[in-house]
Design a protein around this motif. Sequence first.
Motif, mmCIF file in Angstrom:
data_model
loop_
_atom_site.group_PDB
_atom_site.id
_atom_site.type_symbol
_atom_site.label_atom_id
_atom_site.label_comp_id
_atom_site.label_asym_id
_atom_site.label_seq_id
_atom_site.Cartn_x
_atom_site.Cartn_y
_atom_site.Cartn_z
ATOM 1 N N LEU A 36 0.849 -1.201 0.000
ATOM 2 C CA LEU A 36 0.000 0.000 0.000
ATOM 3 C C LEU A 36 0.877 1.241 0.000
ATOM 4 O O LEU A 36 1.783 1.351 0.831
ATOM 5 C CB LEU A 36 -0.922 0.029 1.227
ATOM 6 C CG LEU A 36 -2.001 -1.051 1.304
ATOM 7 C CD1 LEU A 36 -2.875 -0.830 2.528
ATOM 8 C CD2 LEU A 36 -2.851 -1.066 0.044
ATOM 9 N N GLN A 103 -8.834 -3.088 0.981
ATOM 10 C CA GLN A 103 -7.869 -3.734 1.852
ATOM 11 C C GLN A 103 -8.618 -4.505 2.922
ATOM 12 O O GLN A 103 -9.580 -3.999 3.488
ATOM 13 C CB GLN A 103 -6.869 -2.762 2.480
ATOM 14 C CG GLN A 103 -7.384 -1.405 2.906
ATOM 15 C CD GLN A 103 -7.256 -0.387 1.799
ATOM 16 O OE1 GLN A 103 -6.491 -0.591 0.871
ATOM 17 N NE2 GLN A 103 -8.002 0.698 1.877
ATOM 18 N N LEU A 104 -8.165 -5.736 3.128
ATOM 19 C CA LEU A 104 -8.827 -6.603 4.102
ATOM 20 C C LEU A 104 -7.837 -6.991 5.188
ATOM 21 O O LEU A 104 -6.628 -7.121 4.932
ATOM 22 C CB LEU A 104 -9.338 -7.888 3.430
ATOM 23 C CG LEU A 104 -10.254 -7.736 2.215
ATOM 24 C CD1 LEU A 104 -10.742 -9.111 1.779
ATOM 25 C CD2 LEU A 104 -11.436 -6.821 2.504
ATOM 26 N N ARG A 110 -7.743 -14.873 1.318
ATOM 27 C CA ARG A 110 -7.833 -16.147 0.588
ATOM 28 C C ARG A 110 -9.126 -16.925 0.853
ATOM 29 O O ARG A 110 -9.147 -18.145 0.902
ATOM 30 C CB ARG A 110 -6.618 -17.040 0.908
ATOM 31 C CG ARG A 110 -5.330 -16.554 0.214
ATOM 32 C CD ARG A 110 -4.217 -17.526 0.431
ATOM 33 N NE ARG A 110 -3.020 -17.222 -0.323
ATOM 34 C CZ ARG A 110 -2.779 -17.636 -1.569
ATOM 35 N NH1 ARG A 110 -3.674 -18.352 -2.211
ATOM 36 N NH2 ARG A 110 -1.644 -17.332 -2.149
ATOM 37 N N ASP A 137 -5.377 0.234 -9.917
ATOM 38 C CA ASP A 137 -3.931 0.096 -10.112
ATOM 39 C C ASP A 137 -3.349 -0.701 -8.962
ATOM 40 O O ASP A 137 -3.951 -0.823 -7.904
ATOM 41 C CB ASP A 137 -3.233 1.460 -10.265
ATOM 42 C CG ASP A 137 -3.330 2.336 -9.045
ATOM 43 O OD1 ASP A 137 -3.804 1.870 -7.990
ATOM 44 O OD2 ASP A 137 -2.933 3.505 -9.137
ATOM 45 N N SER A 145 -3.936 -8.678 -5.492
ATOM 46 C CA SER A 145 -4.751 -7.562 -5.981
ATOM 47 C C SER A 145 -4.936 -7.661 -7.499
ATOM 48 O O SER A 145 -6.031 -7.407 -8.028
ATOM 49 C CB SER A 145 -4.079 -6.239 -5.614
ATOM 50 O OG SER A 145 -4.895 -5.182 -6.026
HETATM 51 C C1 LIG Z 1 -5.662 -7.881 -2.180
HETATM 52 C C2 LIG Z 1 -6.596 -8.541 -1.180
HETATM 53 C C3 LIG Z 1 -7.812 -7.640 -0.939
HETATM 54 C C4 LIG Z 1 -7.057 -9.899 -1.744
HETATM 55 O O1 LIG Z 1 -8.006 -10.420 -0.846
HETATM 56 P P1 LIG Z 1 -8.348 -11.979 -0.748
HETATM 57 O O2 LIG Z 1 -9.613 -12.053 0.021
HETATM 58 O O3 LIG Z 1 -7.206 -12.754 -0.261
HETATM 59 O O4 LIG Z 1 -8.620 -12.327 -2.282
HETATM 60 P P2 LIG Z 1 -9.403 -13.599 -2.843
HETATM 61 O O5 LIG Z 1 -9.510 -14.644 -1.785
HETATM 62 O O6 LIG Z 1 -10.646 -13.116 -3.467
HETATM 63 O O7 LIG Z 1 -8.390 -14.126 -3.934
HETATM 64 C C5 LIG Z 1 -8.255 -13.519 -5.176
HETATM 65 C C6 LIG Z 1 -7.105 -14.137 -5.937
HETATM 66 O O8 LIG Z 1 -5.857 -13.757 -5.347
HETATM 67 C C7 LIG Z 1 -5.087 -14.902 -5.041
HETATM 68 N N1 LIG Z 1 -4.321 -14.603 -3.838
HETATM 69 C C8 LIG Z 1 -4.803 -14.217 -2.637
HETATM 70 N N2 LIG Z 1 -3.778 -13.973 -1.805
HETATM 71 C C9 LIG Z 1 -2.647 -14.218 -2.509
HETATM 72 C C10 LIG Z 1 -1.271 -14.116 -2.192
HETATM 73 N N3 LIG Z 1 -0.864 -13.739 -0.980
HETATM 74 N N4 LIG Z 1 -0.367 -14.440 -3.146
HETATM 75 C C11 LIG Z 1 -0.779 -14.817 -4.377
HETATM 76 N N5 LIG Z 1 -2.076 -14.900 -4.743
HETATM 77 C C12 LIG Z 1 -2.989 -14.602 -3.810
HETATM 78 C C13 LIG Z 1 -6.111 -16.010 -4.822
HETATM 79 O O9 LIG Z 1 -5.534 -17.285 -4.987
HETATM 80 C C14 LIG Z 1 -7.094 -15.671 -5.916
HETATM 81 O O10 LIG Z 1 -6.535 -16.019 -7.164
HETATM 82 P P3 LIG Z 1 -7.077 -17.206 -8.093
HETATM 83 O O11 LIG Z 1 -8.345 -16.687 -8.683
HETATM 84 O O12 LIG Z 1 -6.002 -17.371 -9.106
HETATM 85 O O13 LIG Z 1 -7.265 -18.374 -7.178
HETATM 86 C C15 LIG Z 1 -5.869 -8.808 0.181
HETATM 87 O O14 LIG Z 1 -4.743 -9.613 -0.096
HETATM 88 C C16 LIG Z 1 -5.428 -7.538 0.876
HETATM 89 O O15 LIG Z 1 -6.225 -6.884 1.547
HETATM 90 N N6 LIG Z 1 -4.141 -7.213 0.736
HETATM 91 C C17 LIG Z 1 -3.558 -6.044 1.436
HETATM 92 C C18 LIG Z 1 -4.053 -4.714 0.905
HETATM 93 C C19 LIG Z 1 -3.834 -4.577 -0.594
HETATM 94 O O16 LIG Z 1 -2.776 -4.945 -1.105
HETATM 95 N N7 LIG Z 1 -4.850 -4.037 -1.271
HETATM 96 C C20 LIG Z 1 -4.792 -3.809 -2.696
HETATM 97 C C21 LIG Z 1 -4.061 -2.570 -3.025
HETATM 98 S S1 LIG Z 1 -3.955 -2.335 -4.771
#
Ligand SMILES: CC(C)(COP(=O)(O)OP(=O)(O)OC[C@H]1O[C@@H](n2cnc3c(N)ncnc32)[C@H](O)[C@@H]1OP(=O)(O)O)[C@@H](O)C(=O)NCCC(=O)NCCS
Length: 197
Positions: A36, A103-104, A110, A137, A145
Amino acid sequence: MQQTWTGGDLEFSCCTEDDLPDIARMLSKESVCRWLIFGLNTEEATRSYFLPLIEEIQAALAEKRRPDLHVFTVRLKRSGEFVGQCALLPAEFSPGTFLIGYQLDDRYWRRGYGTLACSFLVYFAFIVLGCHRLNGDTVAGNTASRRVMERCGFTLEGIQRQYWQFGREYHDRLIFGLLASDLTPERRSALREMFTP
Ligand SMILES: CC(C)(COP(=O)(O)OP(=O)(O)OC[C@H]1O[C@@H](n2cnc3c(N)ncnc32)[C@H](O)[C@@H]1OP(=O)(O)O)[C@@H](O)C(=O)NCCC(=O)NCCS
């Protein structure tokens, strides 16, 4: 104006001041802020960034106006536990266009909630607001993401090389877009079914 929507296990509500402690806790985690541009945050930094946005949203709602920006708190429907947040921020000089954000808390990664939160933004932007375009982005290394946007139908439109600096390293910025015209009638009705007003 309506302030809460549900979809799957999740509830999305317009952000209020009461949500700030949960948001601050999430944004003080290294795991969450790794990619972020505005993390790691102290509680004061989170408050001073979000409070003016919350006040703007709440003022609009009190006057029964549609806010210019939308910040949603995401909670588990059954328990009210805090899951994270997602937002639509207006793009400068582009009426009908918003930048998405989500952001979660890492406890909830996952489980498909990131994809559900982004789908909610797509629903809200195109079906509730009737907007024209969504911008997204992410840092090239943020695979989660990137996958979230791809799963929600966004197109990778460009790469800005070595755009962001994290620590000593520069990272590429991936630019995504989704147009109202990209949504098929089937996708629109699936979104309408997914999220209940
Ligand atoms: C980005 C974020 C919201 C994803 O949330 P999530 O609930 O884990 O996402 P989902 O469970 O819907 O998974 C979506 C896809 O991402 C993949 N994924 C999730 N976490 C992953 C990781 N750490 N590394 C690689 N792939 C990952 C999943 O496998 C899935 O892909 P697939 O369709 O190929 O199986 C979460 O990781 C987050 O909050 N990250 C921190 C904040 C952030 O980076 N926000 C985005 C800023 S641009």
